[in-house]
Design a protein around this motif. Structure first.
Motif, PDB file in Angstrom:
ATOM      1  N   VAL A  38      -2.345  -4.980   0.416  1.00 50.53           N
ATOM      2  CA  VAL A  38      -2.182  -5.519   1.771  1.00 50.53           C
ATOM      3  C   VAL A  38      -0.950  -6.426   1.830  1.00 50.53           C
ATOM      4  CG1 VAL A  38      -3.211  -7.052   3.486  1.00 50.53           C
ATOM      5  CG2 VAL A  38      -4.582  -5.268   2.436  1.00 50.53           C
ATOM      6  N   LYS A  39      -0.774  -7.266   0.834  1.00 51.41           N
ATOM      7  CA  LYS A  39       0.384  -8.160   0.804  1.00 51.41           C
ATOM      8  C   LYS A  39       1.689  -7.361   0.806  1.00 51.41           C
ATOM      9  CE  LYS A  39       2.435 -11.766  -2.119  1.00 51.41           C
ATOM     10  NZ  LYS A  39       2.879 -12.704  -1.164  1.00 51.41           N
ATOM     11  N   TYR A  40       1.771  -6.355  -0.057  1.00 52.26           N
ATOM     12  CA  TYR A  40       2.983  -5.545  -0.132  1.00 52.26           C
ATOM     13  C   TYR A  40       3.248  -4.814   1.185  1.00 52.26           C
ATOM     14  CZ  TYR A  40       6.132  -1.760  -1.290  1.00 52.26           C
ATOM     15  OH  TYR A  40       7.172  -0.878  -1.268  1.00 52.26           O
ATOM     16  N   SER A  41       2.219  -4.205   1.748  1.00 50.97           N
ATOM     17  CA  SER A  41       2.397  -3.403   2.960  1.00 50.97           C
ATOM     18  C   SER A  41       2.802  -4.256   4.162  1.00 50.97           C
ATOM     19  CB  SER A  41       1.121  -2.639   3.285  1.00 50.97           C
ATOM     20  OG  SER A  41       0.825  -1.742   2.272  1.00 50.97           O
ATOM     21  N   GLU A  55      -8.661  -7.745  -6.094  1.00 53.29           N
ATOM     22  CA  GLU A  55      -7.269  -7.958  -6.525  1.00 53.29           C
ATOM     23  C   GLU A  55      -6.368  -6.819  -6.058  1.00 53.29           C
ATOM     24  OE1 GLU A  55      -5.631 -10.517  -7.937  1.00 53.29           O
ATOM     25  OE2 GLU A  55      -7.506 -11.590  -7.613  1.00 53.29           O
ATOM     26  N   SER A  56      -6.848  -5.592  -6.197  1.00 55.21           N
ATOM     27  CA  SER A  56      -6.080  -4.439  -5.738  1.00 55.21           C
ATOM     28  C   SER A  56      -5.846  -4.510  -4.234  1.00 55.21           C
ATOM     29  CB  SER A  56      -6.831  -3.163  -6.098  1.00 55.21           C
ATOM     30  OG  SER A  56      -6.233  -2.051  -5.516  1.00 55.21           O
ATOM     31  N   LEU A  57      -6.879  -4.878  -3.497  1.00 46.94           N
ATOM     32  CA  LEU A  57      -6.782  -4.995  -2.049  1.00 46.94           C
ATOM     33  C   LEU A  57      -5.768  -6.063  -1.656  1.00 46.94           C
ATOM     34  CD1 LEU A  57      -7.988  -3.952   0.588  1.00 46.94           C
ATOM     35  CD2 LEU A  57      -9.812  -5.618   0.330  1.00 46.94           C
ATOM     36  N   LYS A  58      -5.796  -7.197  -2.339  1.00 47.81           N
ATOM     37  CA  LYS A  58      -4.838  -8.272  -2.061  1.00 47.81           C
ATOM     38  C   LYS A  58      -3.404  -7.809  -2.270  1.00 47.81           C
ATOM     39  CE  LYS A  58      -7.668 -12.230  -3.358  1.00 47.81           C
ATOM     40  NZ  LYS A  58      -7.773 -13.359  -4.304  1.00 47.81           N
ATOM     41  N   LYS A  59      -3.158  -7.139  -3.389  1.00 44.90           N
ATOM     42  CA  LYS A  59      -1.797  -6.696  -3.707  1.00 44.90           C
ATOM     43  C   LYS A  59      -1.288  -5.659  -2.712  1.00 44.90           C
ATOM     44  CE  LYS A  59      -2.079  -7.564  -8.629  1.00 44.90           C
ATOM     45  NZ  LYS A  59      -2.146  -6.976  -9.970  1.00 44.90           N
ATOM     46  N   ASN A  98       6.353  -5.510   3.702  1.00 41.88           N
ATOM     47  CA  ASN A  98       7.284  -4.409   3.925  1.00 41.88           C
ATOM     48  C   ASN A  98       7.396  -4.080   5.410  1.00 41.88           C
ATOM     49  OD1 ASN A  98       9.050  -2.391   3.199  1.00 41.88           O
ATOM     50  ND2 ASN A  98       7.436  -0.901   2.790  1.00 41.88           N
ATOM     51  N   PHE A  99       6.282  -4.164   6.131  1.00 39.26           N
ATOM     52  CA  PHE A  99       6.253  -3.854   7.560  1.00 39.26           C
ATOM     53  C   PHE A  99       6.956  -4.925   8.390  1.00 39.26           C
ATOM     54  CE2 PHE A  99       3.861  -4.329  11.607  1.00 39.26           C
ATOM     55  CZ  PHE A  99       4.259  -3.151  12.213  1.00 39.26           C
ATOM     56  N   THR A 100       6.679  -6.192   8.101  1.00 41.07           N
ATOM     57  CA  THR A 100       7.200  -7.273   8.935  1.00 41.07           C
ATOM     58  C   THR A 100       8.509  -7.853   8.433  1.00 41.07           C
ATOM     59  OG1 THR A 100       5.960  -8.952   7.722  1.00 41.07           O
ATOM     60  CG2 THR A 100       4.902  -7.981   9.661  1.00 41.07           C
ATOM     61  N   GLY A 101       8.764  -7.770   7.140  1.00 43.65           N
ATOM     62  CA  GLY A 101       9.942  -8.419   6.584  1.00 43.65           C
ATOM     63  C   GLY A 101       9.748  -9.915   6.428  1.00 43.65           C
ATOM     64  N   MET A 102       8.518 -10.373   6.541  1.00 42.81           N
ATOM     65  CA  MET A 102       8.202 -11.788   6.403  1.00 42.81           C
ATOM     66  C   MET A 102       7.308 -11.989   5.184  1.00 42.81           C
ATOM     67  SD  MET A 102       7.533 -12.610  10.378  1.00 42.81           S
ATOM     68  CE  MET A 102       7.445 -14.356  10.155  1.00 42.81           C
ATOM     69  N   ILE A 103       7.107 -13.240   4.825  1.00 42.72           N
ATOM     70  CA  ILE A 103       6.330 -13.566   3.631  1.00 42.72           C
ATOM     71  C   ILE A 103       4.853 -13.677   3.990  1.00 42.72           C
ATOM     72  CG2 ILE A 103       5.925 -15.322   1.865  1.00 42.72           C
ATOM     73  CD1 ILE A 103       8.907 -16.034   2.160  1.00 42.72           C
ATOM     74  N   VAL A 104       4.016 -12.964   3.241  1.00 38.97           N
ATOM     75  CA  VAL A 104       2.565 -13.117   3.363  1.00 38.97           C
ATOM     76  C   VAL A 104       2.157 -14.156   2.328  1.00 38.97           C
ATOM     77  CG1 VAL A 104       0.338 -11.999   3.129  1.00 38.97           C
ATOM     78  CG2 VAL A 104       2.229 -10.773   4.179  1.00 38.97           C
ATOM     79  N   ASP A 105       1.690 -15.303   2.797  1.00 36.93           N
ATOM     80  CA  ASP A 105       1.364 -16.405   1.904  1.00 36.93           C
ATOM     81  C   ASP A 105       0.080 -16.130   1.140  1.00 36.93           C
ATOM     82  OD1 ASP A 105       0.141 -19.440   1.603  1.00 36.93           O
ATOM     83  OD2 ASP A 105       2.317 -19.302   1.343  1.00 36.93           O
ATOM     84  N   THR A 106      -1.008 -15.825   1.837  1.00 39.73           N
ATOM     85  CA  THR A 106      -2.277 -15.557   1.167  1.00 39.73           C
ATOM     86  C   THR A 106      -3.008 -14.404   1.837  1.00 39.73           C
ATOM     87  OG1 THR A 106      -3.452 -17.141   2.533  1.00 39.73           O
ATOM     88  CG2 THR A 106      -2.659 -17.940   0.423  1.00 39.73           C
ATOM     89  N   VAL A 107      -3.741 -13.665   1.020  1.00 40.37           N
ATOM     90  CA  VAL A 107      -4.666 -12.644   1.493  1.00 40.37           C
ATOM     91  C   VAL A 107      -6.013 -12.989   0.885  1.00 40.37           C
ATOM     92  CG1 VAL A 107      -5.264 -10.199   1.506  1.00 40.37           C
ATOM     93  CG2 VAL A 107      -2.869 -10.883   1.621  1.00 40.37           C
ATOM     94  N   ASN A 108      -6.970 -13.344   1.723  1.00 42.08           N
ATOM     95  CA  ASN A 108      -8.317 -13.687   1.276  1.00 42.08           C
ATOM     96  C   ASN A 108      -9.241 -12.511   1.536  1.00 42.08           C
ATOM     97  OD1 ASN A 108      -7.590 -16.380   0.624  1.00 42.08           O
ATOM     98  ND2 ASN A 108      -7.699 -16.891   2.776  1.00 42.08           N
ATOM     99  N   GLY A 113      -5.553  -3.330   8.071  1.00 37.56           N
ATOM    100  CA  GLY A 113      -6.803  -2.580   8.085  1.00 37.56           C
ATOM    101  C   GLY A 113      -6.643  -1.169   7.567  1.00 37.56           C
ATOM    102  N   TYR A 114      -5.546  -0.533   7.925  1.00 38.05           N
ATOM    103  CA  TYR A 114      -5.288   0.824   7.448  1.00 38.05           C
ATOM    104  C   TYR A 114      -5.148   0.842   5.927  1.00 38.05           C
ATOM    105  CZ  TYR A 114      -3.253   5.469   7.164  1.00 38.05           C
ATOM    106  OH  TYR A 114      -3.019   6.781   6.856  1.00 38.05           O
ATOM    107  N   VAL A 115      -4.413  -0.115   5.388  1.00 34.03           N
ATOM    108  CA  VAL A 115      -4.227  -0.202   3.937  1.00 34.03           C
ATOM    109  C   VAL A 115      -5.543  -0.551   3.254  1.00 34.03           C
ATOM    110  CG1 VAL A 115      -3.074  -1.520   2.122  1.00 34.03           C
ATOM    111  CG2 VAL A 115      -1.792  -0.751   4.100  1.00 34.03           C
ATOM    112  N   ALA A 116      -6.320  -1.458   3.857  1.00 30.94           N
ATOM    113  CA  ALA A 116      -7.594  -1.872   3.264  1.00 30.94           C
ATOM    114  C   ALA A 116      -8.566  -0.701   3.185  1.00 30.94           C
ATOM    115  CB  ALA A 116      -8.207  -3.013   4.073  1.00 30.94           C
TER     116      ALA A 116
END
Length: 116
Positions: A92-95, A86-90, A98-108, A24-27
């Protein structure tokens, strides 16, 4: 619920609320996004009493070690919806990765409305 991961530091548990807050912060920091809104009326009524504005409109689910994020937002009038999405997806996915160290599969990204 929590997302659990194990690395050389030990066992790490990250709550869904923490992931929602980061997303939410990144969005809200992304250009063109005016506000985050609830998915339906039931959650909208619940958000009236919630003080945390950053976790509103973010749905997080996870299966195994993959995270799925849904974002419900209102965009600024005059911006390109596809470019902002598209910018929002990229971002949020990156952040979140980076925060969790896990893979974000999809951002809708669900655009609920446009604010003039």
């Amino acid at each position: 619920m929590t997302v659990d991961t194990n690395n050389y530091y030990g066992n790490i548990s990250i709550s869904d609320n923490a992931i929602r807050t980061v997303a939410g912060y990144v969005a809200l920091d992304c250009y063109g996004v005016v506000d985050l809104v609830a998915k339906n009326f039931k959650e909208s009524a619940r958000d009236l009493f919630r003080k945390d504005r950053y976790s509103r409109g973010i749905m997080v689910s996870h299966i195994d070690n993959r995270i799925f994020i849904d974002i419900y937002c209102i965009l600024k009038y005059g911006v390109s919806i596809s470019a902002v999405a598209e910018s929002l997806k990229k971002f949020v996915k990156y952040s979140v990765e980076n925060f969790t160290g896990m893979i974000v599969d999809t951002v809708n990204v669900h655009v609920v409305g446009v604010c003039v």
